[in-house]
Design an enzyme around this catalytic site. Structure first.
Site, PDB file in Angstrom:
ATOM      1  N   HIS A  52     -48.230 -30.524 -24.052  1.00 52.75           N
ATOM      2  CA  HIS A  52     -48.869 -31.836 -24.284  1.00 52.75           C
ATOM      3  C   HIS A  52     -50.009 -32.069 -23.294  1.00 52.75           C
ATOM      4  O   HIS A  52     -50.335 -33.213 -22.962  1.00 52.75           O
ATOM      5  CB  HIS A  52     -47.845 -32.973 -24.173  1.00 52.75           C
ATOM      6  CG  HIS A  52     -46.577 -32.696 -24.923  1.00 52.75           C
ATOM      7  ND1 HIS A  52     -46.429 -32.954 -26.270  1.00 52.75           N
ATOM      8  CD2 HIS A  52     -45.407 -32.117 -24.516  1.00 52.75           C
ATOM      9  CE1 HIS A  52     -45.208 -32.567 -26.652  1.00 52.75           C
ATOM     10  NE2 HIS A  52     -44.579 -32.058 -25.612  1.00 52.75           N
ATOM     11  N   SER A  99     -78.100 -28.492 -18.373  1.00 51.70           N
ATOM     12  CA  SER A  99     -78.605 -29.655 -19.086  1.00 51.70           C
ATOM     13  C   SER A  99     -80.102 -29.754 -18.869  1.00 51.70           C
ATOM     14  O   SER A  99     -80.613 -29.361 -17.816  1.00 51.70           O
ATOM     15  CB  SER A  99     -77.897 -30.903 -18.545  1.00 51.70           C
ATOM     16  OG  SER A  99     -78.688 -32.049 -18.769  1.00 51.70           O
ATOM     17  N   LYS A 156     -75.708 -29.475 -13.805  1.00 50.26           N
ATOM     18  CA  LYS A 156     -74.722 -29.148 -14.814  1.00 50.26           C
ATOM     19  C   LYS A 156     -74.594 -27.658 -15.108  1.00 50.26           C
ATOM     20  O   LYS A 156     -75.572 -26.936 -15.203  1.00 50.26           O
ATOM     21  CB  LYS A 156     -75.078 -29.854 -16.126  1.00 50.26           C
ATOM     22  CG  LYS A 156     -74.956 -31.362 -16.050  1.00 50.26           C
ATOM     23  CD  LYS A 156     -73.533 -31.819 -16.213  1.00 50.26           C
ATOM     24  CE  LYS A 156     -73.190 -31.924 -17.692  1.00 50.26           C
ATOM     25  NZ  LYS A 156     -71.759 -32.214 -17.848  1.00 50.26           N
ATOM     26  N   GLU A 191     -67.647 -23.712 -26.466  1.00 55.59           N
ATOM     27  CA  GLU A 191     -67.629 -24.838 -27.410  1.00 55.59           C
ATOM     28  C   GLU A 191     -68.066 -24.364 -28.797  1.00 55.59           C
ATOM     29  O   GLU A 191     -67.510 -24.778 -29.826  1.00 55.59           O
ATOM     30  CB  GLU A 191     -68.520 -25.972 -26.906  1.00 55.59           C
ATOM     31  CG  GLU A 191     -67.936 -26.647 -25.667  1.00 55.59           C
ATOM     32  CD  GLU A 191     -68.928 -27.535 -24.914  1.00 55.59           C
ATOM     33  OE1 GLU A 191     -68.496 -28.190 -23.969  1.00 55.59           O
ATOM     34  OE2 GLU A 191     -70.130 -27.542 -25.257  1.00 55.59           O
TER      35      GLU A 191
END
Ligand code: ARG
Length: 484
Positions: free
Chosen positions: A156, A275, A281, A288
């Site tokens: 979980h 970024s 970043k 992804e």
């Protein structure tokens, strides 16, 4: 057949070749993908027709010579046509005259296209299998190097029990191994020749279907000629297997994205992006995208299933739009598999951060309950003791207090204090879970060994498939060389 008759058939076909729906009807552009396959299928068919005396050796020579030129000129040089099959036939006729039309004796575009798709898909599935091999190799490498790298395990997404990076990596290797098995099975059913089924109803000519199957490297023929021309379940099965693989990849990607977020793992710059506005970043974009491919693949399965659902026997033009789902899926999933392998192989595991996190959230609680249970406390009662301790400090003292509260006894009277201290240590906790397939380094060593053996076996199977295709291609080349 007279030359006149052939000319008439060309004229008749011309009648249906124009009109505003021309480009809607045509698959010629998409058929670039099966251009080489179609040439191989044409060659095998022509060689077989000559061997069976359905066409003369001289005509076979002329056709095979023309096919050589057409191959050299390439797909872009083909004349216009409804598809690559028609365009190549037209190109042969343009070169050698009406006798070129003998190439299409005893076959139809229906069995022809089915054969081309299978021929090309074999190559693509072998590439996908090669990618799964690379990913399994990378995961086994990570496991091998991190047998003792303790990390938190989650259920979980909450800290659950400490485990190791090796155990985590082997869990995905096992899943990709099953994905590999599913693809290998799909390959066996792709690897059957529909050629000679003709439009669906077979042919009056005495052809040798096994011979064309052999020349094209197929394991056997699709027996029923109607099944041969109509069925695309091999496409569905293949992309279902690829979609399942993509789903495995999406979980792997998600885990690594979360691990990167927590500082457990650092991706190589090659597999990260930054970024355009936030200079600090480093984002796990490649993973992804891997995660997203599972959505694309599931969509392709849905699209293909819907296209195939309720199609009557035998051939229907809907099937032209079925094929693209397979190409899209195999390309995207193969690339995602390669990228996942690269990201995993080049990532750095931050051992200290992982070790610090491994005991967080009282993750060793189950081990303490197991210890009490091993010393005669019923597991359900032990669970209650440790749950009470979790609420009241989550350390040695809390366990002692819990024993007094719930067992109404001294902790020391039922278990050695040193054993409790050890159970609270993440590394000790992991080492004590030595059950088959568990995370203890000893258990991992056994799993690793059998996983490696399975990978070696799959690698050998893959090499055999490649060798079979190479042998068939060599046979076809040398048979063709006998005519040109
Ligand atoms: N281009 C077609 C396909 O991809 C094959 C041609 C069969 N056409 C036909 N009218 N029977 O399925």
């Amino acid at each position: 057949m007279t030359d006149e008759g052939t000319d008439e058939s060309v004229v008749r076909r011309d009648r249906f070749s124009g009109g505003p729906a021309r480009s809607f009807l045509s698959s010629l552009a998409a058929d670039r993908r099966i251009f080489a396959a179609d040439l191989a299928v044409d060659r095998a068919h022509v060689v077989m027709l000559a061997e069976c005396d359905v066409i003369g050796d001289d005509v076979a020579s002329e056709i095979l010579e023309a096919l050589k030129e057409i191959e050299a000129a390439g797909h872009d040089d083909l004349p216009d046509g409804e598809d690559v099959h028609e365009a190549i036939e037209t190109a042969v006729i343009e070169r050698i005259g009406p006798d070129g039309g003998k190439m299409h004796t005893a076959r139809s575009r229906n069995d022809e296209v089915a054969t081309c798709i299978r021929y090309r898909l074999r190559e693509d599935v072998r590439e996908a299998l090669e990618a799964t091999r690379g990913l399994r190799e990378a995961l086994l490498e990570v496991a091998d190097e991190n047998r003792e790298t303790i990390m938190p395990g989650y259920t979980h997404l909450q800290p659950a029990q400490p485990t190791t990076v090796a155990h985590w990596a082997l869990s995905y290797e096992a899943a990709v191994r099953r994905d590999t098995a599913r693809l290998l099975e799909a390959y066996d059913r792709i690897n059957q020749s529909p050629l000679g089924g003709a439009a669906f109803a077979g042919t009056t000519f005495e052809i040798d279907r096994e011979r064309t199957a052999e020349l094209l490297g197929f394991e056997s023929v699709v027996e029923n000629s109607m099944d041969a021309a109509s069925s695309r379940d091999f496409l569905l099965e293949t992309i279902q297997a690829l979609s399942t693989l993509a789903t495995t990849l999406s979980g792997l990607a998600e885990d690594v994205i979360i691990f990167a977020n927590r500082g457990f793992v650092s991706l190589s710059d090659d597999y990260a992006s930054t970024s355009s506005i936030m200079p600090q970043k480093k984002n796990p974009d490649t993973l992804e995208l891997v995660r997203a491919v599972a959505g694309d693949a599931a969509g392709e399965v849905q699209g293909l299933t819907t296209t195939l659902k309720g199609l009557p026997r035998a051939y229907n033009r809907d099937l032209q739009r079925a094929t693209g789902h397979a190409w899209e899926t195999v390309d995207a999933v193969t690339e995602a598999t390669e990228v996942a392998a690269g990201a995993v192989a080049t990532a750095d595991w931050n051992e200290e951060v992982l070790a610090d996190a491994a005991g967080e959230g009282f993750a060793t609680a189950t081990g303490v309950a197991d210890l009490l249970a091993a010393n005669g406390v019923p597991f359900r009662t032990a669970h209650e003791v440790v749950a009470w301790a979790a609420e009241n400090g989550a350390d040695y003292d809390a366990i002692e207090a819990a024993a007094a509260e719930i067992l109404e006894d001294d902790l020391e009277s039922c278990v050695e204090p040193a054993a409790v201290e050890a159970a609270l240590e993440p590394a000790e906790s992991v080492a004590s879970r030595n059950s088959r397939g568990g995370p203890a380094p000893a258990a991992v060593a056994t799993t690793l060994e059998s996983a490696r053996a399975d990978l070696d076996a799959d690698e050998a199977a893959l090499a055999d498939l490649a060798a079979d295709l190479e042998d068939a291609a060599e046979t076809l080349r040398s048979e063709v060389a006998g005519y040109v």
